[in-house]
Design an enzyme around this catalytic site. Structure first.
Site, PDB file in Angstrom:
ATOM      1  N   CYS A 189      25.857 -13.245  15.425  1.00 14.25           N
ATOM      2  CA  CYS A 189      26.022 -14.430  14.926  1.00 14.25           C
ATOM      3  C   CYS A 189      25.416 -14.655  13.654  1.00 14.25           C
ATOM      4  CB  CYS A 189      25.466 -15.343  15.905  1.00 14.25           C
ATOM      5  SG  CYS A 189      23.714 -15.359  15.961  1.00 14.25           S
ATOM      6  N   GLY A 192       2.766  -0.589  -9.842  1.00  9.54           N
ATOM      7  CA  GLY A 192       2.709   0.271  -8.685  1.00  9.54           C
ATOM      8  C   GLY A 192       4.122   0.290  -8.020  1.00  9.54           C
ATOM      9  N   THR A 193       4.992   0.638  -8.992  1.00 15.62           N
ATOM     10  CA  THR A 193       6.278   1.040  -8.662  1.00 15.62           C
ATOM     11  C   THR A 193       6.825   2.317  -9.282  1.00 15.62           C
ATOM     12  OG1 THR A 193       8.755   0.521  -8.294  1.00 15.62           O
ATOM     13  CG2 THR A 193       7.424  -0.459  -9.994  1.00 15.62           C
ATOM     14  N   SER A 194       7.451   3.475  -8.617  1.00 13.51           N
ATOM     15  CA  SER A 194       8.137   4.607  -9.052  1.00 13.51           C
ATOM     16  C   SER A 194       9.115   4.090  -9.926  1.00 13.51           C
ATOM     17  CB  SER A 194       8.616   5.551  -8.072  1.00 13.51           C
ATOM     18  OG  SER A 194       9.424   4.948  -7.147  1.00 13.51           O
ATOM     19  N   HIS A 200      13.954  -7.139  -1.881  1.00 13.13           N
ATOM     20  CA  HIS A 200      14.000  -6.250  -0.853  1.00 13.13           C
ATOM     21  C   HIS A 200      14.239  -6.821   0.639  1.00 13.13           C
ATOM     22  CE1 HIS A 200      13.892  -2.481  -3.421  1.00 13.13           C
ATOM     23  NE2 HIS A 200      14.692  -3.151  -3.739  1.00 13.13           N
ATOM     24  N   ASN A 257       8.488  -5.284  -2.412  1.00 12.60           N
ATOM     25  CA  ASN A 257       7.500  -5.073  -1.026  1.00 12.60           C
ATOM     26  C   ASN A 257       8.146  -6.017  -0.218  1.00 12.60           C
ATOM     27  OD1 ASN A 257       6.276  -2.965  -2.354  1.00 12.60           O
ATOM     28  ND2 ASN A 257       4.409  -4.333  -2.861  1.00 12.60           N
ATOM     29  N   VAL A 258       8.298  -5.553   1.184  1.00 11.41           N
ATOM     30  CA  VAL A 258       8.525  -6.687   2.324  1.00 11.41           C
ATOM     31  C   VAL A 258       7.246  -7.027   2.981  1.00 11.41           C
ATOM     32  CG1 VAL A 258      11.049  -5.352   2.367  1.00 11.41           C
ATOM     33  CG2 VAL A 258       9.179  -4.648   3.828  1.00 11.41           C
TER      34      VAL A 258
HETATM   35  P1  OAD Z   1       7.259   4.348  -4.380  1.00 14.09           P
HETATM   36  O1  OAD Z   1       6.551   4.874  -3.098  1.00 14.09           O
HETATM   37  O2  OAD Z   1       8.580   4.728  -4.833  1.00 14.09           O
HETATM   38  O3  OAD Z   1       6.165   4.062  -5.628  1.00 14.09           O
HETATM   39  C1  OAD Z   1       4.927   3.769  -5.692  1.00 14.09           C
HETATM   40  C2  OAD Z   1       4.170   3.760  -6.739  1.00 14.09           C
HETATM   41  O4  OAD Z   1       2.999   3.325  -6.748  1.00 14.09           O
HETATM   42  C3  OAD Z   1       4.158   5.103  -7.605  1.00 14.09           C
HETATM   43  O5  OAD Z   1       4.631   5.369  -8.706  1.00 14.09           O
HETATM   44  C4  OAD Z   1       2.657   5.664  -7.332  1.00 14.09           C
HETATM   45  O6  OAD Z   1       2.125   6.367  -8.331  1.00 14.09           O
HETATM   46  C5  OAD Z   1       2.033   4.416  -7.359  1.00 14.09           C
HETATM   47  N1  OAD Z   1       0.653   3.999  -6.975  1.00 14.09           N
HETATM   48  C6  OAD Z   1       0.341   4.451  -5.686  1.00 14.09           C
HETATM   49  N2  OAD Z   1      -0.967   4.049  -5.458  1.00 14.09           N
HETATM   50  C7  OAD Z   1      -1.246   3.089  -6.469  1.00 14.09           C
HETATM   51  C8  OAD Z   1      -2.292   2.201  -6.649  1.00 14.09           C
HETATM   52  N3  OAD Z   1      -3.412   2.321  -6.035  1.00 14.09           N
HETATM   53  N4  OAD Z   1      -2.117   1.424  -7.613  1.00 14.09           N
HETATM   54  C9  OAD Z   1      -1.113   1.516  -8.609  1.00 14.09           C
HETATM   55  N5  OAD Z   1      -0.116   2.475  -8.294  1.00 14.09           N
HETATM   56  C10 OAD Z   1       0.034   3.065  -7.229  1.00 14.09           C
HETATM   57  O7  OAD Z   1       7.525   2.441  -4.059  1.00 14.09           O
HETATM   58  P2  OAD Z   1       8.337   1.670  -4.677  1.00 14.09           P
HETATM   59  O8  OAD Z   1       8.553   1.901  -6.255  1.00 14.09           O
HETATM   60  O9  OAD Z   1       8.037   0.338  -4.192  1.00 14.09           O
HETATM   61  O10 OAD Z   1      13.060   0.043  -0.701  1.00 14.09           O
HETATM   62  O11 OAD Z   1       9.919   2.077  -4.006  1.00 14.09           O
HETATM   63  C11 OAD Z   1      10.960   1.249  -4.000  1.00 14.09           C
HETATM   64  C12 OAD Z   1      11.812   1.153  -3.151  1.00 14.09           C
HETATM   65  O12 OAD Z   1      11.976   2.240  -2.267  1.00 14.09           O
HETATM   66  C13 OAD Z   1      11.125   0.260  -1.755  1.00 14.09           C
HETATM   67  O13 OAD Z   1      10.999  -1.010  -2.054  1.00 14.09           O
HETATM   68  C14 OAD Z   1      11.917   0.568  -0.781  1.00 14.09           C
HETATM   69  C15 OAD Z   1      11.940   2.111  -1.023  1.00 14.09           C
HETATM   70  O14 OAD Z   1      12.635   3.030  -0.383  1.00 14.09           O
HETATM   71  C16 OAD Z   1      13.874  -0.363   0.242  1.00 14.09           C
HETATM   72  O15 OAD Z   1      13.760  -0.118   1.607  1.00 14.09           O
HETATM   73  C17 OAD Z   1      15.037  -0.931   0.116  1.00 14.09           C
END
Ligand code: OAD
Length: 237
Positions: free
Chosen positions: A126, A183-185, A115, A98-99
């Site tokens: 620069c 909380g990450t896919s 990220h 997360n950013v």
């Molecule tokens: P995603 O949107 O791909 O995944 C979010 C995950 O969180 C999914 O698996 C959801 O099921 C889950 N989720 C949603 N709400 C939730 C909750 N309340 N509690 C627990 N889980 C929950 O996001 P990221 O995996 O973070 O990169 O995506 C990875 C990267 O893709 C990001 O950092 C960004 C994006 O494009 C860049 O910008 C380089």
């Protein structure tokens, strides 16, 4: 849940990987799935150097919009539970994709921002990086004092990660007794591969996610539910 709680209690070294789901209950939409963030975009479209060079103003409008959302948000119980966990173990590393900076605002300290940080900008001419914490930048695209174009201080698709940060993430993952993924896919690499690295290093793998992911089956324990409810229970003494 009981077994996972015990692993966390017994652990000396914990590494955590978080994604957008940890901030969902703060009101910041995730990227993929239902209600995904990217409005009219696909996840990768505005987050590339190509998109930026084609139309920096459009990409900045999108970042301005996200900065506004994040500025209005506050850390939720999931962020706070991770602060408590950090205080409890001798070695703790929080690796986040997360950013939004909400882990820092909650009080976590040993954070690897894989990220980047939406609150920094970097000059394409620069190379200087600096904090820019005004939620809405008045002139888009913003310019550096040197006259160059400023870009958001985040990692875009197709770009490499900051090497020191990636090394720190890998090291903490290899050393971990418990690896907690929240909380990450886990579809974006290389971050999404850390869970497998942790398992190879002998860590217990605990997943907390609202939905099943491709790593759920390999986890030693996969807890399904919102992070803001599950994490506080998971870290209870
Ligand atoms: P995603 O949107 O791909 O995944 C979010 C995950 O969180 C999914 O698996 C959801 O099921 C889950 N989720 C949603 N709400 C939730 C909750 N309340 N509690 C627990 N889980 C929950 O996001 P990221 O995996 O973070 O990169 O995506 C990875 C990267 O893709 C990001 O950092 C960004 C994006 O494009 C860049 O910008 C380089």
């Amino acid at each position: 849940m009981d077994q996972a709680r015990q692993w966390l209690r017994d652990a000396r070294r914990i590494a955590v990987l978080t994604g957008a789901g940890v901030s969902a209950e703060s009101g910041i939409p995730t990227f993929r799935g239902d209600g995904g963030l990217w409005r009219q975009f696909r996840a990768e479209d505005p987050a590339t150097a190509e998109a930026f060079s084609a139309n920096p103003k459009l990409v900045w409008e999108w970042y301005n919009w996200r900065r506004g959302l994040i500025a209005a948000a506050n850390p939720n119980p999931a962020h706070l539970a991770l602060v408590t966990l950090e205080q409890r173990v001798p070695a703790f590393t929080l690796i986040t994709q997360n950013v939004d900076g909400l882990h820092s605002r909650a009080g976590s300290t040993n954070i690897v921002y894989l990220h980047g940080d939406i609150w920094t900008v970097r000059c394409l001419a620069c190379g200087v990086s600096r904090k820019e914490e005004r939620p809405q930048l008045p002139e888009l695209p913003p310019q550096c004092q040197c006259g160059g174009l400023l870009r958001p201080g985040v990692v875009w698709f197709g770009e490499g990660l900051h090497q020191d940060r990636w090394r720190a993430a890998e090291q903490a993952t290899r050393d971990a007794d418990v690896f907690l993924i929240v909380g990450t896919s886990a579809v974006v690499m290389p971050a999404g591969g850390l869970a497998a690295l942790a398992k190879r290093g002998g860590a217990k793998l605990i997943e907390v996610n609202a939905d099943a992911t491709w790593i759920s089956d390999t986890a030693d324990c996969s807890l399904r539910g919102p992070a803001g409810s599950v994490l506080p229970h998971l870290i209870e003494d």
